[in-house]
Structure formats: structure tokens, C-alpha cells
Design an enzyme around this catalytic site. Structure first.
Site, PDB file in Angstrom:
ATOM      1  N   HIS A  59       0.816  -1.220   0.000  1.00 57.05           N
ATOM      2  CA  HIS A  59       0.000   0.000   0.000  1.00 57.05           C
ATOM      3  C   HIS A  59       0.851   1.274   0.000  1.00 57.05           C
ATOM      4  O   HIS A  59       0.308   2.366  -0.184  1.00 57.05           O
ATOM      5  CB  HIS A  59      -0.930   0.022   1.217  1.00 57.05           C
ATOM      6  N   ASP A  88      -2.800 -10.410  -2.569  1.00 63.47           N
ATOM      7  CA  ASP A  88      -3.394  -9.983  -1.304  1.00 63.47           C
ATOM      8  C   ASP A  88      -4.879  -9.665  -1.513  1.00 63.47           C
ATOM      9  O   ASP A  88      -5.293  -9.299  -2.623  1.00 63.47           O
ATOM     10  CB  ASP A  88      -2.659  -8.733  -0.816  1.00 63.47           C
ATOM     11  N   HIS A 141      -6.421  -7.139  -0.521  1.00 59.85           N
ATOM     12  CA  HIS A 141      -6.577  -5.700  -0.745  1.00 59.85           C
ATOM     13  C   HIS A 141      -5.703  -5.248  -1.911  1.00 59.85           C
ATOM     14  O   HIS A 141      -4.560  -5.681  -2.065  1.00 59.85           O
ATOM     15  CB  HIS A 141      -6.202  -4.933   0.518  1.00 59.85           C
ATOM     16  N   ASP A 155      -4.466 -12.984   3.211  1.00 55.14           N
ATOM     17  CA  ASP A 155      -5.724 -12.570   3.821  1.00 55.14           C
ATOM     18  C   ASP A 155      -6.918 -12.914   2.930  1.00 55.14           C
ATOM     19  O   ASP A 155      -8.052 -12.527   3.225  1.00 55.14           O
ATOM     20  CB  ASP A 155      -5.724 -11.076   4.170  1.00 55.14           C
TER      21      ASP A 155
END
Length: 343
Positions: A160, A196, A198, A285
Site C-alpha cells: 500500500h 493480497d 486488498h 488474507d
């Protein structure tokens, strides 16, 4: 498989974050890496080594000097003011505000360089993030020197983090730093795949106008899932990077068949790109028991993921990203790596 790990990650140990408007204990915690390390050693997958110090130069190839200087000094500046608690931002320069002038006020600086209130800075954040970048660079060097694959086992995660901002628990973008190291080492085409839950918004921002690094991300649809403001399918790159960014946003709750269809599409593009090396932002995740995500992969299916990546036949660097079902994170990560080794 070589694994590179530094105990310095434990210095980044936030006590709390703001999640859905509430102050809660941090989901991203030192135990995440500890469980992965234990599982890796238990599985006997390979040697665990400390990273080499590569200096700041390869990190500056990705991150702006002004931003790196901020990360290096911010905790000491806070402590000099008598601060002892974790640092969280409270104000941000949104549309219409200036971001070219760095304020003198420390709280304003936090907002200038961040995009959420879920990423606390602690006394050991800079040291931990820097060690993580060196883990990724050492893993990349091992692969560049002939290893089939290597694993950067570090935290906090990185995907991120952008050129000059942090958020999503991420401060330095380890996967982007490794991909850039391949390019600087002579690779004309590199693939970076983010699995991931996200979207890897920071990685996309870094490479969006470049054609030498193909970035792809399989993730929860940003209309409902963090980080919300990036990761749509129509984001395909800009300038010379047009066509070299691919997002596969899937609705929360999507079944595993749909997830693996997206993986297959991403693998086909990696082959078409003619990639000479692969960097994997390895978030687990996507696990069915993850507390902040909504996909349904189970531990055996992570092995399938690893085997499919192995079938690409590329020199590969795995970089640990998310995964917040802490008790299961080690088994899930090792399942990917074991699948790759078996494949």
C-alpha cells in the site's frame, strides 16, 4: 528456498489503530511474522538468513527522498516533543489543498505522507521497514544470482506504500523495491503479481506509467473493500505504461473458482509480457478465516496457488504482505511456498 528474515521487525509494534471509526488493537502485529517463521522452519523448506544491508540507494529508486527523510526522523521528533504513544494522523490535504510544501507541524506532516488512520508509527517503525526492504533486496539478489526462488519474510508489509506516502500498515514498498532491483540488474521485463485481498494501490501508483514492470492485482472490489479509491478494472496504465496494469476486482464473498479464474488470466498475461522475473506480493488474507477480508481460500488451496506460479518457470521472489488470521498465517504462507517448490 532461501528465506530472509530480520528480528528487527519486532520494533514495529503498534498498540492501536482506528478501524471503522473505533480505536482497536492493531491487526498487523509482530506475531504474524513469528508464526510464519516457525511454520517455515517446521516445514524444512530451506535456510533462514539475515538480510544484507543494501544501503538507501535502491530504496530511493522507488521512494522520494523527502518521504524517506520524514520516516527516518518522525519518531525522534515526536519523542523530542514529549510524545510516547503511537503516532496516528488526524488531518489530510485532500483535493484543493497544497502538498508541495512540507508543514513544520508534526501532525500536519503525518497527514501529508499518509492516507489512513490505521497505520501507527512507533519507535521502531523506520528500523523495521528498512530491514524489510533489505530482506526483499537480499531475496532478489539471491534469485538474480541463480536461485530459483527466495522468500522475504518481513513486516510491516509494503504494497500500500507509494512513492511518497504510507498507509494500510505499509511504509516501504518491498515488492516494488525488489522489482526495481531486477530492472536495474538488466531485466527488460518484470512481472509483479499481487494476490493480497486488498488492492496494491501503492505498487500501482509506482509503476502506472511504466512498461518494464507489468503490475497485476487480484483483490476485493474497491467499491466496498479497502483501499476503496483504486483498483478498478478500467485502470490499465498511462503513457508508456498503458496496457501494463491489470486489476481483477472481485466482489466480496466471491467463490474460489472465480478467484482462480482471475489467477489464470493474470498468469496468461505474465507469459504474454515475456517476463524475465516474477515478484509476488504474497498476502494470505484471502483465507476464509481472515478477520478483515471476505474471500474463502483454505490452506490446501494456497498450495494450488504456489504450484500455478511455479508452472510459469520464472525466477521468483515472494514478499510477505497481509494475512491477519494470525494463528493460521504460517500454515497458509508455507502452503504457497511448498506448492511452488513441489511444482
Amino acid at each position: 528456498m532461501r528465506c530472509f528474515h530480520s528480528p528487527l521487525h519486532r520494533g514495529h509494534a503498534g498498540t492501536h489503530e482506528i478501524y471503522r471509526g473505533e480505536l482497536v488493537p492493531c491487526f498487523e502485529k509482530p506475531e504474524r511474522a513469528d508464526f510464519v517463521l516457525q511454520a517455515f522452519q517446521r516445514a524444512g523448506l530451506g535456510e533462514v538468513s539475515a538480510p544484507e544491508d543494501h544501503g538507501l540507494a535502491p530504496i530511493e529508486r522507488i521512494h522520494a527522498p523527502r518521504y524517506l527523510a520524514f520516516l527516518a526522523r518522525v519518531w525522534d521528533a515526536w519523542a523530542a516533543q514529549g510524545g510516547t504513544r503511537d503516532l496516528l494522523p488526524a488531518v489530510w490535504p485532500t483535493r484543493g489543498f497544497r502538498d508541495d510544501i512540507e508543514p513544520d507541524n508534526l501532525v500536519a506532516q503525518l497527514g501529508l505522507y499518509s492516507f489512513d488512520s490505521g497505520s501507527p508509527i512507533t519507535a521502531g517503525t523506520w528500523t523495521a521497514a528498512l530491514a524489510g526492504a533489505h530482506c526483499a533486496l537480499t531475496a532478489q539478489a539471491a534469485v538474480a544470482q541463480g536461485a530459483r526462488a527466495a522468500f522475504s519474510l518481513a513486516r510491516p508489509p509494503g504494497h500500500h506504500a507509494g512513492t511518497d506516502f504510507y498507509g494500510g500498515y505499509c511504509f516501504l514498498n518491498h515488492a516494488a523495491i525488489a522489482a526495481q532491483a531486477f530492472v536495474d540488474g538488466g531485466a527488460a521485463r518484470v512481472a509483479l503479481l499481487d494476490v493480497d485481498y486488498h488492492h496494491g494501490n501503492g505498487t500501482q501508483q509506482i509503476f502506472y506509467q511504466r512498461s518494464d514492470v507489468l503490475f497485476q492485482s487480484i483483490h476485493g472490489d474497491p467499491r466496498t473493500e479497502y483501499p476503496f479509491y483504486l483498483g478498478h478494472a478500467d485502470e490499465t496504465g498511462a503513457g508508456t505504461g498503458l496496457g501494463f496494469n491489470a486489476n481483477y476486482p472481485l466482489p466480496a464473498g466471491s467463490d474460489n473458482t472465480r478467484w482462480f479464474e482471475a489467477l489464470e488470466a493474470a498468469c496468461r498475461r505474465i507469459v504474454a509480457h515475456g517476463a524475465e522475473a516474477l515478484v509476488v506480493s504474497l498476502g494470505v488474507d484471502t483465507f476464509e478465516g481472515d478477520p478483515i477480508s471476505r474471500f474463502h481460500l483454505r490452506t490446501p488451496e494456497f498450495k494450488r496457488l504456489g504450484a500455478r506460479l511455479a508452472a510459469l518457470g520464472l525466477p521468483t521472489v515472494f514478499v510477505l504482505e497481509g494475512g491477519y488470521a494470525v494463528a493460521e498465517i504460517g500454515d497458509n504462507v508455507v502452503s504457497v511456498l511448498a506448492g511452488f517448490e513441489g511444482g
